[in-house]
Design an enzyme around this catalytic site. Structure first.
Site, PDB file in Angstrom:
ATOM      1  N   SER A 191      70.794   3.311 -22.052  1.00 32.84           N
ATOM      2  CA  SER A 191      69.920   4.484 -21.970  1.00 32.84           C
ATOM      3  C   SER A 191      69.729   4.853 -20.510  1.00 32.84           C
ATOM      4  O   SER A 191      69.797   3.982 -19.624  1.00 32.84           O
ATOM      5  CB  SER A 191      68.556   4.180 -22.602  1.00 32.84           C
ATOM      6  OG  SER A 191      67.600   5.180 -22.267  1.00 32.84           O
ATOM      7  N   TYR A 237      61.200  -0.779 -23.984  1.00 32.73           N
ATOM      8  CA  TYR A 237      62.501  -0.166 -24.274  1.00 32.73           C
ATOM      9  C   TYR A 237      63.367  -0.137 -23.022  1.00 32.73           C
ATOM     10  O   TYR A 237      64.548  -0.497 -23.061  1.00 32.73           O
ATOM     11  CB  TYR A 237      62.287   1.244 -24.815  1.00 32.73           C
ATOM     12  CG  TYR A 237      63.557   1.965 -25.194  1.00 32.73           C
ATOM     13  CD1 TYR A 237      64.233   1.637 -26.370  1.00 32.73           C
ATOM     14  CD2 TYR A 237      64.082   2.977 -24.386  1.00 32.73           C
ATOM     15  CE1 TYR A 237      65.398   2.302 -26.723  1.00 32.73           C
ATOM     16  CE2 TYR A 237      65.241   3.641 -24.742  1.00 32.73           C
ATOM     17  CZ  TYR A 237      65.899   3.301 -25.904  1.00 32.73           C
ATOM     18  OH  TYR A 237      67.055   3.954 -26.257  1.00 32.73           O
TER      19      TYR A 237
END
Length: 268
Positions: free
Chosen positions: A141, A154
């Site tokens: 990401s 995350y």
């Protein structure tokens, strides 16, 4: 890497980036095996791919569990006769202030976003070695490169996945197994549906087709990484490295609005 005839296992392959990649790999002549937790969505994805002429099979399994990983690998190898490319795409997110996120949700993110790809890759290495020309593709990401508030766990998991890929690439260099890491920005996928963060907060969602096209090109070129977000993302990464206090201030200026926009962002 030449994709024609390659046997590709994609986790989280029933939607989003996983499914978009499957479509492109199929068009390039690869054979596919998909895994995902949702049986109905997985079946729909397999039928969708078969409709465009893909050679594809799949199994409903949760790669966050030992049983799911074992089932995934055994059925994929039985269906395709081996594995040439492993795509670690399955992931989950729960945004919000760290102290307000349940411990179980934190553990779930770490498990699916980091531990599962590491253990699945470990278990797949014998098959990848047998291939002789293989690839591990990790979908990380943009938050692995520039951490954002309310995504602490995350970001940590995805950053861990990125460094795992980098270290493993060096560990396997010269042994016929390449490792590529992709860093998508906010992408228009089902995982993002519960997030209300929009352009006013700097979250511009990129079409999933554009992300998949870029990753496909990177696979073909044997690249080390593919970073989405264009010049703006490159500038942010550079600024985060050279003047992190400036990035801190930018997030401070938007923090209240961002907190409200992402408090319901959950896809676990």
């Amino acid at each position: 890497m030449e994709l024609a005839g390659k046997r590709i296992l994609i986790t989280g392959g029933s939607s989003g980036i996983g499914l978009a990649l499957a479509e492109r790999f199929a068009a390039a002549g690869a054979r596919l095996f998909l895994t995902a937790r949702g049986e109905e969505r997985l079946e729909a994805a397999v039928l969708q791919l078969q409709a465009i002429g893909a050679t594809v099979a799949g199994v409903s399994a949760d790669v966050a569990t030992a049983e799911g990983r074992a089932l995934t690998l055994s059925t994929a190898q039985a269906a395709m006769g081996g594995i040439d490319i492993l795509v670690n795409n399955a992931g989950g997110v729960r945004a919000g202030r760290l102290e307000e996120i349940a411990e179980a949700e934190i553990e779930a993110m770490i498990t699916v976003d980091l531990l599962a790809p590491i253990l699945l890759t470990r278990a797949a290495l014998p098959a990848l070695r047998e291939s002789g020309d293989s690839l591990v593709l990790n979908i990380a990401s943009g938050l692995a490169l520039v951490g954002a508030p309310f995504y602490a766990t995350y970001a940590a998991a995805k950053a861990g996945l990125a460094r795992f890929g980098e270290a493993l690439r060096r560990e396997l260099k010269g042994e016929g197994i390449h490792v590529l890491t992709a860093y998508p920005t906010a992408t228009d996928t089902p995982m993002m549906k519960s997030s209300k963060a929009g352009p006013e907060l700097g979250f511009i969602r990129e079409p999933v087709a554009a992300v998949a096209d870029a990753i496909l090109e990177a696979v073909r070129e044997d690249a080390f990484s593919v970073i989405r977000g264009g010049e703006a993302r490159e500038k942010m990464i550079r600024l985060n490295r050279e003047a992190p206090e400036v990035v801190d201030q930018r997030f401070l200026d938007m923090k209240a609005g961002l907190a409200e926009a992402v408090k319901g962002h959950s896809a676990l």
